[in-house]
Enzyme design. Structure first.
Site, short mmCIF file in Angstrom:
data_model
loop_
_atom_site.label_atom_id
_atom_site.label_comp_id
_atom_site.label_asym_id
_atom_site.label_seq_id
_atom_site.Cartn_x
_atom_site.Cartn_y
_atom_site.Cartn_z
N GLY A 158 11.36 15.05 -1.72
CA GLY A 158 11.78 16.21 -1.13
C GLY A 158 10.79 17.49 -1.42
O GLY A 158 9.60 17.06 -2.03
N GLY A 163 13.48 19.80 -6.09
CA GLY A 163 12.78 19.15 -7.26
C GLY A 163 13.31 19.67 -8.57
O GLY A 163 13.43 19.05 -9.50
N GLU A 180 8.67 13.04 -6.08
CA GLU A 180 7.79 12.85 -4.83
C GLU A 180 8.00 14.13 -4.21
O GLU A 180 8.72 14.28 -3.39
CB GLU A 180 7.90 11.76 -4.28
CG GLU A 180 6.46 11.30 -3.48
CD GLU A 180 6.73 11.77 -1.86
OE1 GLU A 180 6.38 12.76 -1.43
OE2 GLU A 180 7.32 10.69 -1.57
N CYS A 215 4.98 14.23 3.69
CA CYS A 215 4.73 14.97 2.60
C CYS A 215 3.15 14.70 2.43
O CYS A 215 2.48 15.64 1.71
CB CYS A 215 5.22 14.34 1.31
SG CYS A 215 4.96 12.45 1.33
#
Length: 449
Positions: A158, A163, A180, A215
């Protein structure tokens, strides 16, 4: 609710302690169950992805159900070293690796994709052991509350804001994490490239990956001022061929995942620092939550668009006098999850590889490195920590425990007190790998001490 969560975790720990998840046969059975789910429920999976983001069926199959047809090697079956294999399904790579490594698992799908989350909660218990692998649904509170519990490993994909929350919560229990997180993935385009191929590959990696909501999607382009017009024209031609004269009508273009994200992207587009920099696209449909592929030229580096990950269909082009200036520009920003370079110049390629710090790197294409199960996938710095995919996912959820067995012979007197210069000399020789010192140690020198 909190007590029920704690009870569920205790149940998982009990199942793990009982050894349920450790036999290779159990692991292989669960993995085959995931494979059966992918095969038997492909239509339902594609429908859920379309309901959440309007994802085209082709993208749903290629990106989620079976990434480029690649097979992920998941688990070595003990002494025989046979491999059990399955496909990546709905980005379940982390779950598959955790199962393959013999873990009990809790999966919390993203609440911003409710159809996909609901489908996973419904399907997974049909195909795998729900006493050891559980799906938890819900919003922000259902995400944050479990973080207060003690886990052995936390895997999060995310944005970096969440994070940081995950990492801070994990630190309370010294729980290791894999994060990630994405970031601003740059694309450097030299002037010596095959222009048409370059434009197609940039467009496929940007708008052909969930309309930029990925991402590893290209976040901005850097090219020379003299080459920018040619690149822009090539991108325009490709985009019109891909999505037609009115992209908002195209069935091959995903919509924005939520109204909040749609409004965030509009704020970036309508920022007075960049709103007059739009050179292509800009159309939007609030009811359908669709934004057309939109290209900006020479946006200020201090604009909001260049300070945060775009995660959408907006693509700014930054120009420099000389292409080598792009390296310094990239290194002045946070480290990206991926960095892309299009060039035929081998010296520039080597300089790019050695100079740029990024989670991953791809030359003369975008995004497809994600499909190679033999490459580790993960970030560095603010784009994440740890890596996964294929065998690397198995390793991420495993611990390499060192075990050394010794007999009771072969005592080396030199290692024990009282110490002496003679003992130290032998020990130095042993540590340096000198054969004579090893022989002396084995024979019990120095004698009588």
């Amino acid at each position: 609710m909190e007590e029920s969560r704690a009870a569920a975790v205790q149940e998982l720990r009990a199942r793990f302690a009982a050894g349920t998840t450790r036999p290779a046969e159990w692991r292989a059975k669960q993995l085959r169950g995931v494979l059966r789910m992918a095969t038997e429920m492909e239509a339902e999976i594609c429908d859920a992805l379309h309901a959440d983001v309007g994802k085209p069926k082709t993208e749903a199959h290629v990106h989620e159900v079976d990434i480029s047809g690649q097979v992920v090697v998941l688990v070595c079956l003990e002494e025989s070293q046979e491999m059990d294999e399955t496909q990546e399904v709905l980005s379940l790579d982390p779950v598959i690796g955790a199962i393959a490594a013999g873990n009990a698992v809790v999966l919390k799908p993203s609440e911003v994709a409710p159809a996909t989350s609901s489908l996973l909660a419904e399907l997974l218990p049909r195909y795998i052991d729900s006493t050891c692998i559980k799906v938890v649904e819900g919003g922000v509170s259902e995400t944050t509350a479990p973080l207060e519990l003690k886990w052995d490993k936390i895997f999060y994909t995310g944005n970096s804001k969440v994070g940081r929350i995950v990492m801070a919560s994990a630190a309370k229990h010294l729980t290791p994490v894999v994060l990630e997180l994405g970031g601003k993935c740059p694309v450097v385009v030299d002037s010596n490239v095959n222009l048409h191929v370059t434009a197609k590959r940039i467009a496929a990696g940007k708008w052909g990956c969930n309309n930029g909501q990925a991402c590893i999607a290209p976040d901005f382009i850097i090219t020379t001022e003299s080459f920018a017009p040619k690149l822009l024209e090539a991108l325009k031609k490709v985009l019109e061929k891909f999505y037609g004269k009115d992209p908002l009508l195209s069935e091959d273009l995903s919509r924005v995942v939520t109204p909040n994200h749609f409004n965030r992207l509009l704020d970036l587009m309508d920022d007075e620092m960049v709103s007059d920099k739009i050179v292509f696209g800009g159309q939007r449909d609030e009811q359908k939550l669709k934004i057309a592929p939109t290209i900006f030229l020479d946006v200020p580096l201090d604009s909001a668009m260049m300070k945060e990950e775009i995660f959408g269909p907006l693509l700014p082009i930054i120009t420099v006098d000389k292409i080598h200036e792009s390296l310094g520009l990239i290194n002045s920003m946070t480290k990206p999850l991926a960095a892309y370079l299009f060039t035929r110049d081998s010296k520039l390629q080597k300089q790019f590889e050695s100079t740029i710090s990024a989670g991953g790197m791809l030359l003369n294409d975008t995004s497809v490195h994600l499909t190679n199960p033999h490459l580790p996938f993960g970030g560095v710095g603010e784009s994440g920590t740890g890596s996964y995919h294929g065998r690397f996912t198995f390793d991420a959820f495993s611990h390499g425990k060192a075990v050394l067995h010794r007999g009771f012979g072969g005592e080396a007197k030199a290692r024990y007190p009282p110490y002496s210069s003679a003992k130290l000399k032998i020990l130095k020789g042993v540590l340096a790998g000198k054969l004579g010192a090893h022989i002396q140690a084995i024979l019990g020198f120095p004698r009588g001490k």
